[in-house]
Structure formats: C-alpha cells, structure tokens
Design a protein around this motif. Structure first.
Motif, short mmCIF file in Angstrom:
data_model
loop_
_atom_site.label_atom_id
_atom_site.label_comp_id
_atom_site.label_asym_id
_atom_site.label_seq_id
_atom_site.Cartn_x
_atom_site.Cartn_y
_atom_site.Cartn_z
N SER A 1 0.81 -1.22 0.00
CA SER A 1 0.00 0.00 0.00
C SER A 1 0.84 1.27 0.00
O SER A 1 0.36 2.35 -0.34
N GLY A 2 2.09 1.13 0.44
CA GLY A 2 2.96 2.30 0.44
C GLY A 2 2.76 3.26 1.58
O GLY A 2 3.37 4.33 1.62
N VAL A 3 1.92 2.90 2.56
CA VAL A 3 1.74 3.80 3.70
C VAL A 3 2.97 3.77 4.60
O VAL A 3 3.76 2.83 4.56
N THR A 4 3.12 4.83 5.39
CA THR A 4 4.28 4.87 6.30
C THR A 4 3.89 4.48 7.71
O THR A 4 4.75 4.29 8.57
N ALA A 5 2.58 4.37 7.96
CA ALA A 5 2.14 3.98 9.30
C ALA A 5 0.82 3.24 9.19
O ALA A 5 0.01 3.51 8.30
N VAL A 6 0.62 2.31 10.12
CA VAL A 6 -0.63 1.58 10.13
C VAL A 6 -1.16 1.53 11.56
O VAL A 6 -0.41 1.31 12.52
N VAL A 7 -2.46 1.81 11.66
CA VAL A 7 -3.14 1.70 12.94
C VAL A 7 -4.00 0.44 12.86
O VAL A 7 -4.82 0.31 11.95
N ALA A 8 -3.78 -0.48 13.78
CA ALA A 8 -4.51 -1.75 13.73
C ALA A 8 -5.69 -1.71 14.69
O ALA A 8 -5.62 -1.08 15.75
N PHE A 9 -6.74 -2.42 14.33
CA PHE A 9 -7.96 -2.49 15.15
C PHE A 9 -7.67 -2.90 16.58
O PHE A 9 -8.27 -2.41 17.52
#
Lengths: 334, 334
Positions: free
Chosen positions: A237-245
DNA sequence: CTGAAAGCGCTTACAG
DNA sequence: CTGAAAGCGCTTACAG
C-alpha cells in the motif's frame, strides 16, 4: 453416597425453627430482616442456625423471587488479553453485590455466541455481551427475554457500557502527524464489530482534519495470524504507518514485518489498540491506545444491575482512552 | 416495569397443560422423558410448549433435585495466560453437559480464594480449585460441603487433575546438560503452590542424576515483576542457567537481564514453564516446558462430574508435558 | 412481634 | 398412558 447423606441432612429453616421453638416464618424473618424481631428471639434463632451449620438454599429463594443472583458475561474471545481487566472489574462488582458471574467465550463465532447467550440467560438475571458479533436483531431478541447490556457496542436503546474512543485516537493521529506521516492505513477488525467501525470512523475523521489520508486494509481475523497475513498488503500500500484495530493484529504486524525484513519503526510505524499483556515486552515495544478495561467491566455490571432493577439505563461514564507511546512508532521516511 | 411484566407472564407447565388439555405432570413427562408417553399427546404438548415459548425454570428443577447444574472454578490468577486453555477446555465439557461454569479469581490471595470458593460453592454442585494456595485443611473443609476437585494439586484422597511433570523436566534437564550447563538454579514459585514443589523436586532429582547442581532462588511473587526482582540474585549466584517456576517469572528474568546488560542466552540460559501467550514473541523467544492445559481443564470437569455423581475418583489421564526449545537457551559459558 | 398458610414451578412416587 | 397430590426450601401477605 457420602454426597447423598450430606445433601439430605442439610439443615433447613424448619430444623432451626424446631430447635429455637419458633415458627419457620419467624426464622426466615430473623435471618433476613435483622432488627424487625424481638432481639432475644433473634439471638436464639441465630444461635440455633450457627449450631446446625445452616446455609440458605439459594434455589429455594430464587424460586420465590424469580431472581438467580447470577450475571452472565459473554465475550468474543477470552484468550484475548484485553478482557483480563474487564473480567476482573466485572467480577469485583458482582461479588460485592453478593452475586455470581457466569461466563462464556464465543470464540469469535456467531453461532457459538448465540448459543452461549441463550444458555446462560436461562440461569442468570441478565446478560452482558462484550464485543458481540451478533446482529442487532439477535441482540434485541435476547433482550426480550431478560435485561441485556452491550459492552463496546450500541444497539437501539439497550443499556450499554462503551469505552470512549475520541481522545486516544486523537492523540494517536497527532502523534503520527508530528512524526510526519501523511499516508496511513487502518487495519480492520471484524466487520460485525461495532468497535471496529467506531475506531475506523473516528480515525478517518481525525486524520482528514489534518490533511492525512487513511486507507482501509482488511484483515481476516483480529488475531496475531490475521496481522501477519496482512503484512504484504500493508507493504504494497505504500503507507508509512498503520493503525490496527487491536493489539493482537499489531503484534502480528510486528512479527510479520520482521520476518519480511521491514524495519519497524524505521520504515513502518505501527499503532495498536488496547495495551494488552505483552505490548511492552515486544521488540520493539508497541505504541498503542489504552482504554481502562477494568472500569468498563465495572460499568457493565452496574448498568446490568440497574436494568434488572428496572431502572432507566442512564449512560454510564465512558472510560477514557489514551495513547501509550513506545518503540513501534517513529518518523516517517518516504 | 417491562421486566416485571415479562417475568410474571413467563409460561409454566400449567399453561401448557391447559392449552394441551392434559395434566401438568403429563407435560413434565412429555418434556423430560420423550417416548415414555403417547406420541400424539406428546406432539400436542410440544406444540403447545413451542407456541407459548415455554422455557423450563431451572430454579424449580434445582429445588427438586438439589442440583444446580453449575460447576465452579476458582483459579489463583486469571490474568495468567496459562489458564486460557484450561478455562476453554473446562468450558467446553461443561457446556456439552448442558451445565454452566461459574468462575472466580483469587488474585493469589488466600482470603480472597477461600471467600470465592465458599461463595461459589453455595450455588454450584461442585468446585474446581486451580493452583490453590489454600491449606490442605481448608480444602478438606470445603470438600465436606460439596465435591471438590483440585487441579495441579494433590490433597489426601480428593479427586484431582494434575499435569504430568516428569517428561518435560526430563527434557529440559537433558537439553541443559547437552548445552554444557552444570550449575543451574530454580527460581521458585509460591511456597503454597503444590506444583511449585513438584517442579522443584523433579528438577532436582533429574539434575542430580546427571551430576548437575541446582540451587533454589526465591521469588516474591510468580509474576513478571517477581522475575525482574530476582535478576540480581540470579546473577550473584553464578549459575549458567535458570529454570523458573512459570513463564511470567521467566519473562521478568528476560526483561531484567536485558536491563542489567546480561546476555540471554549468551551468559545466562532461561527456561520457563507453561508456554503462555507471548512466549514466542519475546526477544529472545522463550524456551519453556509446555503442558496441555486444555486437556487439564477437560479432565478437571470430568473428575468433578464423577464426584458429583458419587463415582469413585479414578485418577484421570495426566496431560503430558514437553520442552519447547526456542532462543533463550544456549551453550554454557563459564 | 409472631404464627399458619399459601405459593414460587417443577418432579415423582402412587393410583388408576 | 395419565392424573391428583405431595413435596423440594424458602418468603410473604394475612391474621392475630
């Protein structure tokens, strides 16, 4: 054998009555409404009761009152450490009321959950559904039978106990913004989870207000394995950060990222929800949004007590959330 | 209000009897002993019951039978992940029997445990004590009241479910021996824990037979904090490996060692017991003796059912243990 | 303040 | 096969 003997010899109020030379009804009063009776008589009755080792038969009383003194708690996954403190809080308030907590685990399965709920409801005065995956209709149908309190879920006008979401998410988004993240992802929980929707929508709203983009990445299950399985999609996805449920997903992301040679937080920042057992033991330790689950468990029982008593379901205090910053978040690097 | 209404309108067997044109006793038979009754009558009764949405009142039945259909489970610390699978196993067997699991947490406190046990015993048919910290006398006194099954504890001739210890410890000792360890330590659990004594004694016997020495190092509490606090003593002891009473202690050792700059497994090898959630997520991942807690929970309920039925308490299968080798153990370096 | 009686909802010998 | 009756242990109006 011994068993049988024990049972059949268990003293009743009639034994006490005989011993104390009064009627059974007087015994009942003496034991239940101290002070409403001649104090000398009461003393004699209590002495007799003690001597016989009398213990009230709760079934007999239940049959009268229609109340069992049991509160049922059904949760989506009891191996999820997030529920530890919730159960403890619920247990404490329940015991304080002289009641008993019944409890079942639905293992993230709707059928198991419905089955457990129906089973427990027959022997309890009311039911708490934690992180329910049931449909609103199913929950309403249960609530026709006995009082039902939803936890981290809102259904029509049933009483509920929910954790506040805004503050923690707000802090998380600000934290990411300050680290320079612009494109982030939300790794989803179960679509049937109300809290999943809530976290997602608050995150999106907050991020948009800061000019950040949030893309949703689906997970199969809100577990460590679900997190591991999502790593390729997160990377792509190329995102730099992910917030998980939740933290279990975040744990899986951390593991999977390491296995894939993705540096956290160097290349990817990860934030979870719940601050479960182990979050501070990982390498790197997890940045996560903590909520006060113990208060939530307490609030749920209080709400249930009120519902059983027929009192209106005033919304209880919503336990606050806050961001716990640890090592899994760092500056964005595009 | 609504509540009251619901309750008072709950249909009884008398409502069914009236609707089906039979006596209440016939309804009771039709519903409880299918086949023992005219099949047409039975059909009519079932139809009436369905139509009325009849549900058996368990309290009324309990009053008759003297049995509640509830099994109580008291554990020393429900936030210890080791109990997850135990509870799940117990839950499964209990639900299968159409019964309900009551459950309380003693938070490693004798008074709380005794209180919870007594409270639950009044509303359950029997009690399972997991990792009890009570004295033998206290447990025997409880067993006078109702059937009691001890889990990972042996008391007089009460029925029990215990995990096997020998195999896992044997493998652990061999593993350490093969890595060249000669002087090892056992980090103790609570002195009131039977399983602590058992693990200790088997470890010592096994190690001695290989010419290894085992010194005991006391911990304050069987938790992560307890493990951290023990690190200085472990370091001072000069051992090359330590076996901890449980994984929580081992987690604490790992953390504390890292903070103290002690390399695991370079300078010190660490082995735990239980293989709890997170053991494979740490850095290094923990080598530990796993036991099949789910089977243990199942065995406990089966033993309790037998005891309630008055059957002799044949010793159940003892779930096997085995060593799970991960990264926290390595060659001894003196 | 205290007693006699009815009733909570079901099950189970005991008759028929 | 089915019904009438008693009883499980307690509580709670209702009288006195």
């Amino acid at each position: 054998m011994t068993e049988r003997t024990r049972r059949s010899t268990a003293p009743t109020i009639y034994d006490i009555a005989e011993k104390a030379g009064v009627a059974a009804s007087t015994v009942s009063r003496a034991l239940n409404k101290p002070g409403r009776i001649n104090s000398e008589t009461e003393r004699r009755i209590r002495a007799a009761a003690d001597e016989l080792g009398y213990r009230l038969n709760p079934m007999a009383r239940s049959l009268q009152s229609g109340l069992t003194g049991n509160f049922a708690l059904v949760m989506s996954d009891m191996t999820n450490p997030v529920y530890f403190d919730l159960v403890r809080g619920a247990e404490r308030v329940t015991a304080e009321a002289g009641c008993t907590l019944l409890f079942a685990d639905s293992q993230e399965n709707v059928d198991v959950e419905l089955d457990a709920a129906q089973r427990l409801l027959r022997v309890a005065d009311g039911l708490m559904l934690v992180g329910s995956r049931l449909s609103d209709e199913q929950i309403v149908a249960l609530a026709e039978l006995k009082p039902v309190v939803t936890v981290n879920r809102l259904v029509a006008d049933l009483p509920a106990a929910t954790a506040e979401v805004e503050v923690g998410v707000h802090e998380a988004v600000r934290h990411l913004a300050e680290l320079g993240h612009r494109d982030i992802a939300y790794l989803t929980g179960p679509s049937a989870s109300w809290m999943n929707g809530r976290r997602h929508e608050v995150l999106v709203a907050d991020a948009l207000s800061r000019g950040m983009t949030v893309r949703a990445i689906e997970s199969d299950s809100p577990t460590i394995d679900g997190g591991r399985a999502a790593v390729p999609r997160v990377a792509a996805s190329g995102v730099t950060a992910v917030v998980a449920f939740n933290d279990l997903l975040a744990f899986g992301l951390l593991q999977g990222a390491r296995d894939a040679g993705i540096d956290v937080p160097g290349t990817l920042s990860v934030i979870g929800f719940d601050d479960i057992f182990g979050a501070d033991l990982l390498t790197p330790p997890l940045t996560t949004v903590r909520s006060h689950m113990r208060s939530l468990g307490e609030a749920a029982v209080v709400a249930l007590q009120r519902a059983i008593a027929g009192e209106p379901g005033a919304d209880s205090d919503r336990p606050a959330t806050k961001l716990i910053v640890r090592g899994s978040t760092g500056p964005a690097t595009d």
